[in-house]
Design an enzyme around this catalytic site. Structure first.
Site, mmCIF file in Angstrom:
data_model
loop_
_atom_site.group_PDB
_atom_site.id
_atom_site.type_symbol
_atom_site.label_atom_id
_atom_site.label_comp_id
_atom_site.label_asym_id
_atom_site.label_seq_id
_atom_site.Cartn_x
_atom_site.Cartn_y
_atom_site.Cartn_z
ATOM 1 C CG HIS A 215 1.379 2.819 -13.845
ATOM 2 N ND1 HIS A 215 2.283 3.707 -13.290
ATOM 3 C CD2 HIS A 215 0.157 3.377 -13.691
ATOM 4 C CE1 HIS A 215 1.628 4.754 -12.801
ATOM 5 N NE2 HIS A 215 0.333 4.581 -13.029
ATOM 6 C CD GLU B 184 5.469 2.220 -13.768
ATOM 7 O OE1 GLU B 184 4.662 2.501 -12.851
ATOM 8 O OE2 GLU B 184 5.228 2.444 -14.962
ATOM 9 C CB CYS C 258 0.072 7.001 -15.428
ATOM 10 S SG CYS C 258 -1.563 7.020 -14.650
#
Length: 265
Positions: free
Chosen positions: A212, A214, A112
């Site tokens: 994102h 994660e 990001c």
């Protein structure tokens, strides 16, 4: 071989825990958990005023994490009124980490804000308020709420080998790449044409994703855990992991190769 050490840049914010409200260096736990699941050992690299070279010398790979808007001064632009809550000290630290990582040919993953910083580090610029350009707010629908964005990945790209040609990802950004940095190639796009990923094809692993992964990995792990009971009687076993986990696993593998080369010098 021991786990490759993956340095992850962090936030530096005023935060609350227990009875305290103080300035703290912090990071969502989803980053460290996905690095661990991918086979790496996460180490946090909080913003400092100096020491980027020493910090990078201790790790085998680098993750530039998400966070606040990049200060337009870093790419020679005048701030848009909607560019807010910049962190110039973090920008300077992470640009230093990036330069040191590239000098040492470390694998780098930008997430990001980290992708935006990667682009700036390569000499590119940013679109400071995406809704003004694309006419909608789907990339950042509401405060603290991830949106879902369908992403098309370039055939033959390194990213496509890791996550596939199409994926649905978690996004939370109101800025994006404008002028691409020299040496970077766009390799994924949202349906509105926004560049969602870049890579340096001249290096083993330098990748930026505007989403994102994660968060996607955390959600995939939760979904997998809830399905385990149903899979077990059929003897299903596990698959190769979610696209997000495969992306971090590719980073860790590249970091492991770097560690081996370092040891053999």
């Amino acid at each position: 071989m021991s786990r490759p050490v993956i340095g992850i840049s962090t936030y530096s914010e005023v935060a609350s825990w227990g009875v305290w409200r103080r300035r703290a260096d912090l990071l969502p736990r989803s980053y460290t958990e996905v690095v661990l699941r991918a086979g790496g050992l996460p180490v946090l690299l909080p913003p400092l005023t100096s020491g980027a070279a020493d910090a990078v010398a201790t790790v085998h790979g680098l993750v530039l994490a998400g966070g606040a808007d990049v200060d337009p001064a870093t790419y020679g632009a005048t701030p848009d009124p909607r560019t807010t809550a910049t962190r110039p000290e973090r920008d300077a630290w992470e640009l230093g980490l990036l330069r040191q990582a590239l000098d040492r040919d470390l694998p780098v993953l930008g997430v990001c804000r980290g992708m935006q910083l990667l682009n700036v580090g390569y000499g590119g610029t940013l679109r400071q308020h995406l809704p003004e350009d694309v006419g909608h707010v789907q990339h950042q629908r509401a405060p603290a709420e991830f949106g879902r964005t369908a992403v098309r990945v370039a055939e033959g790209s390194g990213l496509a080998r890791r996550v596939g040609r199409r994926c649905l990802v978690s996004c939370y950004h109101h800025q994006a790449v404008a002028r691409l940095g020299a040496g970077l190639t766009p390799v994924a796009w949202a349906e509105d044409g926004t560049v969602e990923a870049v890579e340096d094809a001249g290096r083993e692993f330098v990748v930026g994703v505007q989403w994102h992964p994660e968060q996607d990995a955390e959600e995939a792990e939760q979904a997998e855990a809830s399905a385990d009971a149903a899979r077990a009687p059929a003897g299903g076993g596990t698959d190769a992991g979610s696209p997000a986990l495969r992306l971090f696993a590719a980073l860790v593998r590249a970091a492991g190769r770097h560690a081996s080369r370092r040891e053999n010098r």
